[in-house]
Design a protein around this motif. Structure first.
Motif: not given
Lengths: 408, 271
Positions: A50-51, A85-91, A237-240, A283-285
């Motif tokens: 999740t970052g 934002k952490y989740f997206l940055a990790e992506g 992987i697609l992060r949503i 995977v989605a948040v």
């Protein structure tokens, strides 16, 4: 079967044997290696970070691919937005593809605010990551001389962290360099740019949610994230990230009426989202302003349609902010739901009293406990009174009504 | 299949009461481990099983059953199991562009106010069909995981009760088969019935219809790592003139490959 974390790059040939669904038990022979993923120790599911390292630990190692993490926003949406934002940055760092949808802020703005990754911090963070190994070199230097019996005991560690490294750390005081950000491939959904047509009157879905679901499905099909897609291309992987679903800006009236007209719109959308994710490598948040939703049963059904659910309760603006008991933390974190995936027993957390704090380089989730009181008398009395006043866990000093600190 | 639960309910796959309607319910806890028990139980008992999996994907149920020693894929191939995967079926309704697969079972999503007639017709056709396989199967069994998902999707509690009543008439009375349904509620028991989307109403209505309930709750004293909650087993036997209800309470813990049930306070973690 703790497989090593795959470093960035190098797609392997084994990847092609992946078939059927993302919820398949992986064996060592057909391990797919996508950068930034690792198989779960418990059930072999593919996990992404999740970052936030301590959140990964809390969720049993990371987010399983094909699942939804629901974050109930704190009142000012500052920390929930931070986790998104952490989740997206990790992506971005793991070179996953992103899909960002929002109704309030432009997704471009959200992306520009991503925190800067600390990529050369491995050496700095090493001691903090493996605190359970007590026989490290620097420990032997300042070995305890008097209490030698205790020196082999593991150090007490209140921050949740796993021993192996997975995910990255970020510096929230800086934003990510444009070069890194632009290297990432991403898709956007900004509601005001999507003209909404009127949907059939009986349909339980709102037009905004239907449009979002459709756009998601298009991306998944076009970019080949379906599990059933052809195996020739290398997989990713697609992060949503879906921001503030259920708020009024999405056209939803969950948060402004006691008896909303579109009562089932969000639940139906989440059902469709689960259906999409289960058959794709994504995977989605999702963040939801749950404090605006009056109906608790409705929130319960929304939670059940997500896989993981956590709630953030920030101290900002509440009287707890000034309470010395909570002076080390920024808020409380409640685990609402942990997933049962491919297994009977879910990975329950050891501890349910959790608090979080946002440091410059780390968002850390810790077990909530009273700080050790090292002074002799005065503060101990006051602390006991505070504990009663704050009505935390009833265990701390509940019976002591008097001022004597030796009153058991 | 958990043998401890079988001895509590005094059934085995070789001998079980026919025509029963078993209701599983939970509050602030998760009763889905019981669905897996009954799925593997009836598959072992060589019944013809119709499973409405509305909340999870087939691979989830399949992976768990694998741990309990049953292969769902084989059962499906042999015609013993008819599995409705609600998630995949729903996509073709929710995103209309996709070419329709022709299965009408999830049509209620288009307009939840019309009720669950299409879903009932799916159940009826699958429990009465012979399956076409060469093997003969026992009495039909209907399993639903879970009915509250229907409520979340906008179906009214009344329509769900109608659905379960129709199913009971067909499966339990007409064909002498069994039926297992799961309902999940949250919130306190004392709360007002009308404000919670009908799950309390549904639970009460189903409790009235059924012959055996297994009600799962979290521990009243709070979260514990070694005891996951308690199960209240309640038989409603219609014997002669009066109704005879019998209740038993157990605590449980879910393991990797099963669950253990024990009397209150006798967990190995406390003793």
């Amino acid at each position: 079967m703790a497989a090593p974390v795959n470093s960035v790059g190098k797609p392997s040939a084994e990847r092609s044997s992946f078939s059927a669904t993302s919820f398949q038990k992986k064996t060592r022979s057909k391990l797919i290696s996508i950068p930034g993923t690792r198989p779960s120790v418990q059930n072999g599911q593919l996990l992404v970070s999740t970052g936030v390292t301590s959140l990964d630990f809390l969720l049993g190692g990371g987010l399983a691919v094909g699942t939804v993490l629901l974050i109930e926003e704190d009142r000012y949406d500052s920390y929930s937005r931070m986790i998104l934002k952490y989740f997206l940055a990790e992506g971005v760092v793991c070179r996953h593809e992103l899909f960002v949808a929002a109704a309030q802020d432009n997704p471009d703005d959200i992306l520009q605010e991503l925190p800067a990754p600390i990529l050369d911090d491995v050496a700095i963070h090493k001691p903090a990551e493996q605190p359970r190994l007590s026989c490290e070199p620097q420990d032997s230097l300042d070995a305890m001389k008097i209490a030698w019996r205790y020196q082999n005991l593991p150090k007490v560690q209140s921050a949740l962290a796993s021993s192996s490294r997975f995910g990255h750390y970020y510096d929230v005081s800086k934003t990510m360099e444009p070069e890194i950000r632009q290297a990432a491939k991403w898709h956007r959904f900004y509601l005001p740019e999507h003209p909404t047509q009127s949907s059939p009157a009986h349909s339980p879905m709102l037009e905004s949610y239907s449009a979002l679901l459709k756009s998601l499905q298009e991306v998944i099909h076009r970019e080949g994230f379906d599990v059933a897609a052809s195996m020739s291309k290398s997989r990713n992987i697609l992060r949503i990230g879906l921001h503030s679903l259920g708020s009024t800006l999405w056209g939803d009236d969950l948060s402004c009426h006691d008896n909303p007209r579109h009562r089932h719109a969000l639940a139906t959308f989440l059902y469709g989202l689960r259906a999409l994710l289960r058959s794709s490598l994504s995977v989605a948040v999702v963040t939801v302003p749950s404090h605006l939703i009056q109906d608790r049963a409705l929130m319960g059904s929304i939670t059940r349609l997500c896989d993981n659910a956590i709630a953030l309760e920030s101290f900002k603006g509440s009287e707890r902010e000034t309470n010395p008991l909570y002076k080390d933390y920024h808020g409380l974190l409640h685990v609402r739901q942990v997933p049962h995936l491919n297994c009977l027993a879910s990975q329950l957390p050891d501890h349910k009293d959790l608090a979080f704090k946002l440091k410059r380089k780390q968002f850390s989730i810790e077990r909530l406990h009273l700080p050790p009181d090292l002074s002799e008398t005065v503060s101990r009395v006051s602390r006991g009174e505070l504990a009663v006043g704050a009505a935390v866990a009833s265990a701390c000093g509940s019976g002591t009504s008097g001022n004597k600190h030796l009153d058991f | 299949m958990y043998t401890e639960l079988n001895s509590i309910l005094s059934t085995t796959p070789d001998s079980f009461t026919q025509g029963e309607f078993i209701l599983l319910s939970d509050r602030k806890s998760d009763a889905s481990f019981l669905i897996h028990h009954f799925l593997s139980f009836y598959l072992r008992a060589r019944c013809k099983v119709c499973f409405l999996g509305l909340v999870q994907s087939f691979s989830h149920y399949s992976a768990v059953s694998q741990r309990l020693g049953i292969s769902l894929t084989q059962a499906k191939e042999k015609g013993q199991l008819i599995f409705l995967e609600g998630l995949t079926e729903s996509l073709s309704v929710l995103i209309p562009q996709v070419t329709s697969t022709g299965n009408k079972a999830m049509d209620f999503l288009r307009d939840p106010s019309v009720g669950l007639r299409s879903l009932y017709e799916f159940v009826q056709s699958s429990v009465t069909s012979s399956g076409g396989g060469e093997e003969e199967w026992g009495p039909p069994v209907l399993l639903v995981d879970d009915l509250s998902a229907l409520l979340s999707l906008g179906v009214s509690a009344g329509a769900v009760l109608d659905f379960s009543h129709y199913c009971q008439a067909t499966v339990c009375s007409q064909l002498q088969g069994n039926m297992v349904m799961l309902v999940r509620c949250d919130g306190e028991e004392e709360e007002d019935d009308w404000d919670d989307g009908g799950s309390e109403l549904l639970l009460k209505g189903l409790t009235h219809q059924c012959s055996l309930t297994l009600h799962v709750q979290g521990l009243p004293t709070g979260y514990c790592r070694d005891i996951h909650g308690q199960v209240e087993v309640c038989w409603r036997r219609r014997q002669g003139d009066g109704q005879n209800t019998q209740k038993k309470l157990f605590q449980y813990k879910v393991h990797d490959k099963g669950a253990s049930f024990f009397a209150r306070g006798t967990s190995s973690a406390v003793l």
